[in-house]
Structures are given as structure tokens and as C-alpha cells.
Write a protein that holds these residues in place. Structure first.
Motif, mmCIF file in Angstrom:
data_model
loop_
_atom_site.group_PDB
_atom_site.id
_atom_site.type_symbol
_atom_site.label_atom_id
_atom_site.label_comp_id
_atom_site.label_asym_id
_atom_site.label_seq_id
_atom_site.Cartn_x
_atom_site.Cartn_y
_atom_site.Cartn_z
ATOM 1 N N VAL A 136 -32.247 38.685 71.148
ATOM 2 C CA VAL A 136 -33.389 39.140 70.369
ATOM 3 C C VAL A 136 -34.229 40.092 71.212
ATOM 4 C CG1 VAL A 136 -35.419 38.459 69.038
ATOM 5 C CG2 VAL A 136 -33.428 36.935 69.134
ATOM 6 N N PHE A 137 -34.494 41.278 70.651
ATOM 7 C CA PHE A 137 -35.404 42.232 71.273
ATOM 8 C C PHE A 137 -36.797 42.035 70.688
ATOM 9 C CE2 PHE A 137 -31.306 44.350 71.732
ATOM 10 C CZ PHE A 137 -31.371 44.877 73.018
ATOM 11 N N TYR A 138 -37.807 42.041 71.551
ATOM 12 C CA TYR A 138 -39.198 41.881 71.144
ATOM 13 C C TYR A 138 -39.976 43.144 71.517
ATOM 14 C CZ TYR A 138 -38.254 36.843 70.782
ATOM 15 O OH TYR A 138 -37.749 35.617 70.443
ATOM 16 N N LYS A 139 -40.630 43.730 70.552
ATOM 17 C CA LYS A 139 -41.433 44.925 70.837
ATOM 18 C C LYS A 139 -42.651 44.583 71.690
ATOM 19 C CE LYS A 139 -43.327 48.990 68.476
ATOM 20 N NZ LYS A 139 -43.546 49.614 67.140
ATOM 21 N N ASP A 140 -43.222 43.415 71.433
ATOM 22 C CA ASP A 140 -44.433 42.974 72.133
ATOM 23 C C ASP A 140 -44.098 41.723 72.953
ATOM 24 O OD1 ASP A 140 -46.922 41.853 72.870
ATOM 25 O OD2 ASP A 140 -47.909 42.621 71.077
ATOM 26 N N LYS A 141 -44.365 41.779 74.234
ATOM 27 C CA LYS A 141 -44.076 40.633 75.102
ATOM 28 C C LYS A 141 -44.831 39.388 74.647
ATOM 29 C CE LYS A 141 -44.286 38.948 79.841
ATOM 30 N NZ LYS A 141 -44.677 39.226 81.251
ATOM 31 N N ASN A 142 -46.034 39.556 74.134
ATOM 32 C CA ASN A 142 -46.807 38.399 73.686
ATOM 33 C C ASN A 142 -46.122 37.682 72.522
ATOM 34 O OD1 ASN A 142 -48.998 38.546 75.528
ATOM 35 N ND2 ASN A 142 -49.894 40.218 74.348
ATOM 36 N N ASP A 143 -45.425 38.432 71.676
ATOM 37 C CA ASP A 143 -44.673 37.801 70.591
ATOM 38 C C ASP A 143 -43.551 36.937 71.166
ATOM 39 O OD1 ASP A 143 -46.186 38.882 68.568
ATOM 40 O OD2 ASP A 143 -44.868 40.598 68.242
ATOM 41 N N PHE A 144 -42.902 37.430 72.213
ATOM 42 C CA PHE A 144 -41.848 36.651 72.865
ATOM 43 C C PHE A 144 -42.412 35.363 73.458
ATOM 44 C CE2 PHE A 144 -40.107 35.803 77.180
ATOM 45 C CZ PHE A 144 -39.001 35.081 76.765
ATOM 46 N N ILE A 145 -43.527 35.470 74.179
ATOM 47 C CA ILE A 145 -44.142 34.284 74.782
ATOM 48 C C ILE A 145 -44.549 33.285 73.704
ATOM 49 C CG2 ILE A 145 -46.061 33.416 76.174
ATOM 50 C CD1 ILE A 145 -44.002 34.943 77.797
ATOM 51 N N ASP A 146 -45.097 33.773 72.598
ATOM 52 C CA ASP A 146 -45.511 32.883 71.511
ATOM 53 C C ASP A 146 -44.316 32.152 70.901
ATOM 54 O OD1 ASP A 146 -48.195 33.388 71.751
ATOM 55 O OD2 ASP A 146 -48.259 34.928 70.207
ATOM 56 N N VAL A 147 -43.203 32.864 70.703
ATOM 57 C CA VAL A 147 -42.000 32.219 70.171
ATOM 58 C C VAL A 147 -41.497 31.155 71.146
ATOM 59 C CG1 VAL A 147 -39.543 32.578 69.654
ATOM 60 C CG2 VAL A 147 -41.268 34.107 68.674
ATOM 61 N N LEU A 148 -41.474 31.492 72.427
ATOM 62 C CA LEU A 148 -41.002 30.550 73.444
ATOM 63 C C LEU A 148 -41.877 29.299 73.474
ATOM 64 C CD1 LEU A 148 -38.951 30.145 75.724
ATOM 65 C CD2 LEU A 148 -40.547 31.302 77.275
ATOM 66 N N ARG A 149 -43.187 29.476 73.382
ATOM 67 C CA ARG A 149 -44.129 28.352 73.407
ATOM 68 C C ARG A 149 -43.868 27.384 72.263
ATOM 69 N NH1 ARG A 149 -49.346 30.556 72.192
ATOM 70 N NH2 ARG A 149 -50.080 28.419 72.501
ATOM 71 N N ARG A 150 -43.647 27.928 71.073
ATOM 72 C CA ARG A 150 -43.466 27.089 69.883
ATOM 73 C C ARG A 150 -42.039 26.560 69.761
ATOM 74 N NH1 ARG A 150 -47.568 30.213 69.404
ATOM 75 N NH2 ARG A 150 -49.365 29.609 68.126
ATOM 76 N N LEU A 151 -41.094 27.330 70.255
ATOM 77 C CA LEU A 151 -39.691 26.907 70.181
ATOM 78 C C LEU A 151 -39.485 25.564 70.877
ATOM 79 C CD1 LEU A 151 -36.603 27.610 69.705
ATOM 80 C CD2 LEU A 151 -36.673 28.555 72.007
ATOM 81 N N ILE A 152 -40.007 25.452 72.088
ATOM 82 C CA ILE A 152 -39.824 24.220 72.858
ATOM 83 C C ILE A 152 -40.496 23.042 72.165
ATOM 84 C CG2 ILE A 152 -40.289 23.074 75.054
ATOM 85 C CD1 ILE A 152 -38.155 25.231 75.272
ATOM 86 N N SER A 153 -41.738 23.224 71.743
ATOM 87 C CA SER A 153 -42.460 22.113 71.116
ATOM 88 C C SER A 153 -41.826 21.718 69.782
ATOM 89 C CB SER A 153 -43.939 22.464 70.918
ATOM 90 O OG SER A 153 -44.104 23.599 70.089
ATOM 91 N N ASN A 154 -41.350 22.698 69.009
ATOM 92 C CA ASN A 154 -40.713 22.381 67.719
ATOM 93 C C ASN A 154 -39.449 21.552 67.902
ATOM 94 O OD1 ASN A 154 -42.660 23.787 66.314
ATOM 95 N ND2 ASN A 154 -41.413 25.623 66.009
ATOM 96 N N ARG A 155 -38.690 21.862 68.945
ATOM 97 C CA ARG A 155 -37.434 21.151 69.167
ATOM 98 C C ARG A 155 -37.656 19.716 69.642
ATOM 99 N NH1 ARG A 155 -32.982 24.747 69.766
ATOM 100 N NH2 ARG A 155 -31.763 22.987 70.508
#
Length: 242
Positions: A136-155
Motif C-alpha cells: 500500500v502506497f500512502y500519500k500522507d505519512k500521517n495516514d499511514f501512522i493512523d492506519v498502523l495505530r488502529r490496525l494493531i488495536s483492531n486485531r
């Protein structure tokens, strides 16, 4: 053990991409902070209501995206898409831009930039056997960090219902470690009354995911250093042990 029991990921800061095993399409969608607008399908087995004859590609308007979210996209084989703002913008693409879109879907890499000014896309999602190989390519690094933050907690909600997302600082720490390839052992989660602990190791950038999956213990042993994501009192931290 299933692939969803582990997450292996490599973060490429220069091109703002995350290459992973163990992260599925629905994991990504559920981790977004903002809803997608429209989606252009670069490669998939999906047949919906909208087809762009100039591109010879399927696309989905925002109001139809819930149909795609219900699909078992793993069965498509190749599943590649990008978001875009305005349906009319698809008509304004030049031949070179069309060629670059087709290249993305076929080779799963960008011929030049994965981001198109006319489409104003924030993401490019390129997968083969979704959940096995995803990039996955992310235009905004903050979007990547936000996805990573929620991905772990959701799992982790199967272990504990209300798990807060990682803090931004912990998300950035994890991204920094992922530049060298990290293997997260979700099947080794330690749960207590007040905490969760998830071990992970920095095993290096290995693009042969069969090797990663079949030889996990060997790769972890070579890492020499084990890290732990620890969740306690609604806060996250990263610890390391030799």
C-alpha cells in the motif's frame, strides 16, 4: 497457525509504502480514519455497476463501496485499486497516465509516481492473494501512522473488547522499526486482567514471504532481540529484551 496469526511488514519511507503479509483488505478499511470517496479497480475479479470504457476498468462510486467490502477479495488473486475524488476526472487522463495505471495493476509497482494529480488519490492498494502479499502506497505519512495505530488495536479486540489505538508516538516508533522488517506474533499474545503483551521481532527485509512464514522461528532466533508491544491502563509502550 494461519497467516492472520502473524503480521510481517516492511515500511519503505522513501516511497511511503508498506509491504505486508497478514494484513487483509478489510483490516485496512476498518483502520482508516476517513471514508474513501470512489475506487478505481486496477485488477480484480469484481463486477459491479460502473465500468469506464476509456480505461477498460471497473470502478465503484462511494455509495456502492459497502458491496466491495463484503467481498472475499482473497479469491480474486490479484486485487489492486486506488481511490479517487471525482468520476469525471477519469475522462481527463492522458494516454501516459492510463499506461501508468495499467502498469500499477499489472506489475504492482509504480512506473513513476503512484499518485495522480487529476485523481487526487491518497492510497494505492496492490495485493496478490489478499493478506498474503499486500503493498500500500500512502500519500500522507500521517495516514499511514493512523492506519498502523488502529490496525494493531483492531486485531486485538478478540482478546479485549475496548483496546485504544496506539499513540501517535508509539505508531511512529513501530514504523521506524518496520523499516527493517518486523514480524508480529499475534498468536503469542499474553493476556492478563489489566494488560496485553504482543511480541515482535525485527527480522530484516525479506521479500520471499514463503520463507518468512515457513521459517519464522529461525528468523526470530537470528534477530537476537525481542520487542514487546505492551498495553496497560489504556496506554501503549514498546519494550525490548535480549
Amino acid at each position: 497457525m494461519k497467516t492472520k496469526d502473524v503480521i510481517y511488514m516492511i515500511y519503505n519511507e522513501k516511497e511511503q509504502s508498506l509491504t505486508s503479509m497478514g494484513i487483509e483488505f478489510i483490516d485496512f478499511i476498518n483502520s482508516l480514519t476517513n471514508e474513501l470517496n470512489n475506487v478505481l479497480l486496477l485488477a480484480s475479479g469484481y463486477t459491479g455497476e460502473d465500468f469506464h470504457y476509456g480505461l477498460r476498468l471497473e470502478y465503484l462510486r462511494k455509495e456502492h463501496l459497502s458491496d466491495l467490502y463484503k467481498e472475499n477479495v482473497h479469491h480474486y488473486g490479484d486485487f489492486c485499486w486506488m481511490d479517487f475524488d471525482n468520476v469525471a476526472s477519469l475522462d481527463n487522463l492522458e494516454p501516459q497516465e492510463k499506461a501508468e495505471l495499467l502498469y500499477l495493476g499489472h506489475y504492482k509497482e509504480a512506473l513513476s509516481s503512484p499518485f495522480f494529480e487529476k485523481l487526487n488519490n491518497k492510497y494505492v492498494y496492490l495485493a496478490h492473494d489478499d493478506g498474503w502479499f499486500n503493498k500500500v502506497f500512502y500519500k500522507d505519512k500521517n495516514d499511514f501512522i493512523d492506519v498502523l495505530r488502529r490496525l494493531i488495536s483492531n486485531r486485538l479486540k478478540s482478546y479485549k473488547k475496548n483496546v485504544a489505538p496506539l499513540s501517535h508516538d508509539v505508531g511512529e516508533q513501530l514504523a521506524l522499526l518496520a523499516k527493517d522488517g518486523i514480524l508480529v506474533d499475534l498468536y503469542r499474545v499474553i493476556k492478563s486482567r489489566n494488560s496485553l503483551e504482543i511480541p515482535f521481532s525485527v527480522i530484516g527485509k525479506i521479500m520471499d514471504f514463503d520463507d518468512v512464514y515457513n521459517n519464522m522461528e529461525r528468523h526470530k532466533a537470528k534477530a537476537n532481540l525481542e520487542y514487546w508491544l505492551m498495553y496497560k491502563n489504556n496506554e501503549w509502550m514498546i519494550m525490548s529484551y535480549r
